[in-house]
Scaffold this motif. Structure first.
Motif, PDB file in Angstrom:
ATOM      1  N   VAL B 130       0.869  -1.188   0.000  1.00  0.00           N
ATOM      2  CA  VAL B 130       0.000   0.000   0.000  1.00  0.00           C
ATOM      3  C   VAL B 130       0.899   1.228   0.000  1.00  0.00           C
ATOM      4  CG1 VAL B 130      -1.809   1.281   1.212  1.00  0.00           C
ATOM      5  CG2 VAL B 130      -1.752  -1.226   1.350  1.00  0.00           C
ATOM      6  N   MET B 131       0.628   2.169  -0.908  1.00  0.00           N
ATOM      7  CA  MET B 131       1.420   3.393  -0.936  1.00  0.00           C
ATOM      8  C   MET B 131       0.500   4.584  -0.662  1.00  0.00           C
ATOM      9  SD  MET B 131       4.121   4.786  -3.795  1.00  0.00           S
ATOM     10  CE  MET B 131       5.259   3.427  -3.813  1.00  0.00           C
ATOM     11  N   VAL B 132       0.942   5.452   0.246  1.00  0.00           N
ATOM     12  CA  VAL B 132       0.150   6.632   0.608  1.00  0.00           C
ATOM     13  C   VAL B 132       0.906   7.876   0.156  1.00  0.00           C
ATOM     14  CG1 VAL B 132      -0.814   7.983   2.530  1.00  0.00           C
ATOM     15  CG2 VAL B 132      -0.795   5.459   2.650  1.00  0.00           C
ATOM     16  N   HIS B 133       0.210   8.748  -0.569  1.00  0.00           N
ATOM     17  CA  HIS B 133       0.844  10.003  -0.967  1.00  0.00           C
ATOM     18  C   HIS B 133      -0.064  11.168  -0.616  1.00  0.00           C
ATOM     19  CE1 HIS B 133       3.210  12.966  -2.876  1.00  0.00           C
ATOM     20  NE2 HIS B 133       2.530  13.060  -3.994  1.00  0.00           N
ATOM     21  N   THR B 134       0.311  11.908   0.411  1.00  0.00           N
ATOM     22  CA  THR B 134      -0.383  13.145   0.719  1.00  0.00           C
ATOM     23  C   THR B 134       0.558  14.011   1.554  1.00  0.00           C
ATOM     24  OG1 THR B 134      -2.372  14.154   1.688  1.00  0.00           O
ATOM     25  CG2 THR B 134      -1.550  12.173   2.771  1.00  0.00           C
ATOM     26  N   GLY B 135       0.133  15.222   1.871  1.00  0.00           N
ATOM     27  CA  GLY B 135       1.038  16.135   2.573  1.00  0.00           C
ATOM     28  C   GLY B 135       0.343  16.896   3.682  1.00  0.00           C
ATOM     29  N   SER B 136       0.640  18.217   3.738  1.00  0.00           N
ATOM     30  CA  SER B 136       0.173  19.012   4.874  1.00  0.00           C
ATOM     31  C   SER B 136      -1.128  19.760   4.581  1.00  0.00           C
ATOM     32  CB  SER B 136       1.269  19.987   5.293  1.00  0.00           C
ATOM     33  OG  SER B 136       1.731  20.708   4.173  1.00  0.00           O
ATOM     34  N   ARG B 137      -1.775  19.411   3.441  1.00  0.00           N
ATOM     35  CA  ARG B 137      -3.107  19.934   3.139  1.00  0.00           C
ATOM     36  C   ARG B 137      -3.151  21.464   3.145  1.00  0.00           C
ATOM     37  NH1 ARG B 137      -6.096  18.767   1.352  1.00  0.00           N
ATOM     38  NH2 ARG B 137      -8.044  18.152   2.295  1.00  0.00           N
ATOM     39  N   GLY B 138      -4.301  22.016   3.490  1.00  0.00           N
ATOM     40  CA  GLY B 138      -4.477  23.472   3.420  1.00  0.00           C
ATOM     41  C   GLY B 138      -3.561  24.230   4.360  1.00  0.00           C
ATOM     42  N   LEU B 139      -3.213  23.599   5.474  1.00  0.00           N
ATOM     43  CA  LEU B 139      -2.342  24.266   6.448  1.00  0.00           C
ATOM     44  C   LEU B 139      -0.976  24.574   5.841  1.00  0.00           C
ATOM     45  CD1 LEU B 139      -2.037  23.797  10.197  1.00  0.00           C
ATOM     46  CD2 LEU B 139       0.046  23.458   8.854  1.00  0.00           C
ATOM     47  N   GLY B 140      -0.380  23.580   5.186  1.00  0.00           N
ATOM     48  CA  GLY B 140       0.931  23.771   4.571  1.00  0.00           C
ATOM     49  C   GLY B 140       0.872  24.790   3.445  1.00  0.00           C
ATOM     50  N   TYR B 141      -0.207  24.746   2.672  1.00  0.00           N
ATOM     51  CA  TYR B 141      -0.389  25.688   1.571  1.00  0.00           C
ATOM     52  C   TYR B 141      -0.396  27.111   2.128  1.00  0.00           C
ATOM     53  CZ  TYR B 141      -2.186  27.702  -2.745  1.00  0.00           C
ATOM     54  OH  TYR B 141      -2.323  28.431  -3.894  1.00  0.00           O
ATOM     55  N   GLN B 142      -1.123  27.283   3.214  1.00  0.00           N
ATOM     56  CA  GLN B 142      -1.251  28.611   3.811  1.00  0.00           C
ATOM     57  C   GLN B 142       0.091  29.098   4.354  1.00  0.00           C
ATOM     58  OE1 GLN B 142      -4.090  30.345   3.464  1.00  0.00           O
ATOM     59  NE2 GLN B 142      -2.831  32.055   4.172  1.00  0.00           N
ATOM     60  N   VAL B 143       0.853  28.193   4.977  1.00  0.00           N
ATOM     61  CA  VAL B 143       2.179  28.564   5.494  1.00  0.00           C
ATOM     62  C   VAL B 143       3.043  29.076   4.341  1.00  0.00           C
ATOM     63  CG1 VAL B 143       4.353  27.630   6.428  1.00  0.00           C
ATOM     64  CG2 VAL B 143       2.169  27.062   7.532  1.00  0.00           C
ATOM     65  N   CYS B 144       3.039  28.359   3.230  1.00  0.00           N
ATOM     66  CA  CYS B 144       3.838  28.769   2.074  1.00  0.00           C
ATOM     67  C   CYS B 144       3.382  30.138   1.589  1.00  0.00           C
ATOM     68  CB  CYS B 144       3.719  27.718   0.969  1.00  0.00           C
ATOM     69  SG  CYS B 144       4.699  28.100  -0.490  1.00  0.00           S
ATOM     70  N   ASP B 145       2.074  30.286   1.432  1.00  0.00           N
ATOM     71  CA  ASP B 145       1.512  31.537   0.944  1.00  0.00           C
ATOM     72  C   ASP B 145       1.877  32.708   1.865  1.00  0.00           C
ATOM     73  OD1 ASP B 145      -0.037  32.348  -1.270  1.00  0.00           O
ATOM     74  OD2 ASP B 145      -1.674  32.867   0.101  1.00  0.00           O
ATOM     75  N   ASP B 146       1.696  32.520   3.171  1.00  0.00           N
ATOM     76  CA  ASP B 146       2.014  33.570   4.150  1.00  0.00           C
ATOM     77  C   ASP B 146       3.468  34.007   4.042  1.00  0.00           C
ATOM     78  OD1 ASP B 146      -0.524  33.337   5.240  1.00  0.00           O
ATOM     79  OD2 ASP B 146       0.100  31.995   6.878  1.00  0.00           O
ATOM     80  N   TYR B 147       4.360  33.027   3.972  1.00  0.00           N
ATOM     81  CA  TYR B 147       5.786  33.359   4.021  1.00  0.00           C
ATOM     82  C   TYR B 147       6.327  33.855   2.692  1.00  0.00           C
ATOM     83  CZ  TYR B 147       6.285  32.221   8.885  1.00  0.00           C
ATOM     84  OH  TYR B 147       6.177  32.262  10.250  1.00  0.00           O
ATOM     85  N   ILE B 148       5.677  33.494   1.586  1.00  0.00           N
ATOM     86  CA  ILE B 148       6.116  34.083   0.314  1.00  0.00           C
ATOM     87  C   ILE B 148       5.933  35.590   0.406  1.00  0.00           C
ATOM     88  CG2 ILE B 148       5.365  34.416  -2.093  1.00  0.00           C
ATOM     89  CD1 ILE B 148       5.257  31.328  -2.278  1.00  0.00           C
ATOM     90  N   ARG B 149       4.809  36.024   0.956  1.00  0.00           N
ATOM     91  CA  ARG B 149       4.566  37.459   1.094  1.00  0.00           C
ATOM     92  C   ARG B 149       5.634  38.113   1.984  1.00  0.00           C
ATOM     93  NH1 ARG B 149      -1.285  37.437   2.510  1.00  0.00           N
ATOM     94  NH2 ARG B 149      -1.319  35.531   1.276  1.00  0.00           N
ATOM     95  N   GLN B 150       5.955  37.447   3.092  1.00  0.00           N
ATOM     96  CA  GLN B 150       6.975  38.019   3.985  1.00  0.00           C
ATOM     97  C   GLN B 150       8.357  38.039   3.334  1.00  0.00           C
ATOM     98  OE1 GLN B 150       6.928  36.473   7.982  1.00  0.00           O
ATOM     99  NE2 GLN B 150       4.719  36.184   7.944  1.00  0.00           N
ATOM    100  N   MET B 151       8.639  36.998   2.559  1.00  0.00           N
ATOM    101  CA  MET B 151       9.961  36.886   1.936  1.00  0.00           C
ATOM    102  C   MET B 151      10.150  37.895   0.800  1.00  0.00           C
ATOM    103  SD  MET B 151      11.808  34.758   3.542  1.00  0.00           S
ATOM    104  CE  MET B 151      11.917  33.222   4.446  1.00  0.00           C
ATOM    105  N   MET B 152       9.055  38.306   0.178  1.00  0.00           N
ATOM    106  CA  MET B 152       9.159  39.346  -0.851  1.00  0.00           C
ATOM    107  C   MET B 152       9.767  40.596  -0.206  1.00  0.00           C
ATOM    108  SD  MET B 152       7.548  38.638  -3.942  1.00  0.00           S
ATOM    109  CE  MET B 152       6.618  37.273  -4.608  1.00  0.00           C
ATOM    110  N   LYS B 153       9.284  40.919   0.980  1.00  0.00           N
ATOM    111  CA  LYS B 153       9.809  42.089   1.704  1.00  0.00           C
ATOM    112  C   LYS B 153      11.236  41.819   2.183  1.00  0.00           C
ATOM    113  CE  LYS B 153       5.331  43.528   3.468  1.00  0.00           C
ATOM    114  NZ  LYS B 153       4.496  42.973   4.510  1.00  0.00           N
ATOM    115  N   ALA B 154      11.457  40.617   2.722  1.00  0.00           N
ATOM    116  CA  ALA B 154      12.776  40.284   3.274  1.00  0.00           C
ATOM    117  C   ALA B 154      13.861  40.359   2.199  1.00  0.00           C
ATOM    118  CB  ALA B 154      12.741  38.901   3.916  1.00  0.00           C
ATOM    119  N   SER B 155      13.550  39.907   0.986  1.00  0.00           N
ATOM    120  CA  SER B 155      14.543  39.938  -0.093  1.00  0.00           C
ATOM    121  C   SER B 155      15.019  41.364  -0.324  1.00  0.00           C
ATOM    122  CB  SER B 155      13.958  39.395  -1.399  1.00  0.00           C
ATOM    123  OG  SER B 155      13.406  38.125  -1.193  1.00  0.00           O
TER     124      SER B 155
END
Lengths: 100, 379
Positions: B130-155
């Motif tokens: 049996v192989m399972v493929h999934t990840g961090s769902r909406g929570l992980g997506y939101q973390v990425c989205d939040d930090y991309i915005r912060q990193m735009m400023k940080a850069s």
């Protein structure tokens, strides 16, 4: 693949290609791929992304990509890039949206 | 996961297994559990402890965590650096599959390429896996989205020249860099917990179908590996041991034999590498190599990789039944939406066999076994 991009990719051996360091690139780009899969890349801009990643501060070794490479947000999907913990960076685009 | 069952013992029960997996594991866009709504405190524990939280709640056993990358818990995770919006999205999605390329697949080992490694991983010909493929769902997506915005400023703040704004980033040691790193680790822990719960429900599903304990069916975790992650690791650069932040995006770790991060039972052969393919063709088990340590910071490919956009795949499958086509090739699939099946049709992907041939020939991981699908649930 676009002609311009094709020219920048040089064959190392049957399964590895290199984009030699040029312009703002700090290291080479190395793509683990063969001719057959390279054809599948078509107009995909992901090789350009391998070059872009090579420009980031603190990158060591090479900006790499695996044979399943395809376009992703900023960094290609199928990409591997290592940065010195002291002089390098961390980027959310280098991990992607589906974390883990 | 492996089992002690051979394909003959499972036979027509595959349909029953898939139907029950489809009931027991919520899937689809925004899929959620009605029976498990986590409070803020619980979710903080999930983000701090990962798969170990799931085991404490009775999902699986302590032994499972020995076979998960980082033992299913990234220690530097800081739940406080995860936004309220991410918490909101994560509270009822734990223990769900989601949509897109995520799946649970029941398969059969068709071929063994490396007897020694297969034996170490407990794999044999015609075995049901049996192989399972999934990840961090909406929570992980939101973390990425939040930090991309912060990193735009940080850069901008740190004066980092970007050839493309999407490469926004911050120095690893900066406050911004460390905040993202700890939030990403928290999301990674959510993903570990998510899969650990699904592992438990896979066992329950088999128990229901075979009316016997999962222990007797030998359903144990072969390995659980990340595929979208940044890790702090030591590697040799120009002859010197260096501390690096290794980004693997749609790539997996491929650590060599002898590495302390590899579970003891596998240390002689190297870390298991799991490469899922598309629904119709095959998946592969490989193992890590010394060459990967030297050339790719211990990394290899993750999967097949798309050749067709989701939109194009949808257009091409209009008026077709992907489910029926797969059934004709003896793969029984249940999906939460017809759209996902279209997007995920086999032709939308590169042939995974060609992909693994490259990494095997290049020596950055080694072929161990080929798995062909019997059935799957999709989002």
């Amino acid at each position: 693949m676009e002609e311009g991009l094709k020219i920048s990719l040089k064959k190392i051996d049957e399964n590895r290609y290199v984009v030699e360091k040029h312009g703002a690139m700090r290291v080479d780009g190395v793509v683990y791929i063969n001719e057959d899969l390279l054809r599948d890349l078509g107009k995909d801009e992901s090789i350009r992304q391998v070059e872009n990643v090579a420009c980031l501060p603190g990158i060591v070794g090479a900006s790499m990509a695996m044979p399943d490479i395809h376009w992703g947000y900023g960094f290609p999907i199928g990409g591997v890039a290592a940065f010195g913990a002291e002089e390098g960076i961390i980027s959310p685009g280098g991990v992607g949206y589906d974390i883990n | 996961m492996r089992s002690v069952l051979s394909v003959r013992e499972v036979g027509v029960k595959v349909r029953d297994i898939i139907d029950r997996l489809f009931i027991n594991i919520p899937s689809g866009v925004g899929s959620r559990r009605k029976d498990l709504k986590l409070g803020r405190r619980d979710l903080e524990k999930v983000l701090a402890k990962g798969a170990q939280w799931a085991v404490e709640q009775g999902y699986g056993t302590e032994n499972d965590t020995r076979f998960i990358e980082d033992n299913g818990r990234m220690s530097f995770a800081d739940p406080e650096n995860v936004s309220e919006k991410a918490y909101e999205r994560g509270k009822d999605q734990l223990g769900t599959l989601g949509s897109g390329n995520h799946f649970v697949e029941v398969g059969r080992i068709e071929e063994i390429y490396d007897e020694e490694a297969a034996e170490a991983f407990g794999l044999f010909r015609d075995q049901v896996t049996v192989m399972v493929h999934t990840g961090s769902r909406g929570l992980g997506y939101q973390v990425c989205d939040d930090y991309i915005r912060q990193m735009m400023k940080a850069s901008e703040k740190y004066g980092i020249a970007l050839p493309d704004r999407q490469l926004c980033c911050a120095p690893f040691g900066s406050p911004e860099g460390q905040r993202y790193f700890s939030a990403m680790a928290a999301a990674a822990n959510y993903a570990f917990a998510n899969r650990q719960m699904i592992t438990h429900w896979v066992r329950e599903t088999f128990e229901q179908v075979f009316r016997t304990g999962a222990g007797r069916l030998g359903l144990s975790l072969v390995y659980d590996v990340c595929h979208n992650i940044a890790k702090l690791e030591r590697h040799v650069v120009k002859g010197r041991q260096s501390q690096l932040c290794v980004h693997r995006k749609g790539a997996t770790r491929s650590f060599a034999p002898g590495n302390a991060e590899v579970p003891e039972g596998y240390r002689k052969v190297g870390q298991p590498v799991l490469i899922p393919g598309d629904m119709g063709r095959a998946s592969y088990v490989l193992c890590g190599t010394g060459r990967a340590m030297k050339e790719t910071f211990g990394s290899t490919c993750h999967g097949a990789g798309r050749v067709m956009s989701r939109g194009e795949a949808l257009r091409r499958t209009k008026g077709r039944s992907v489910q029926k086509e797969l059934e004709e090739s003896n793969v029984y699939v249940r999906a939460a939406s017809r759209g996902t099946l279209g997007e995920e049709m086999p032709e939308a992907y590169k042939d995974v066999s060609k992909v693994v041939q490259v990494v095997h020939a290049a020596g950055i991981s080694r072929l161990v076994a080929k798995i062909v699908p019997l059935g799957a649930i999709k989002g």
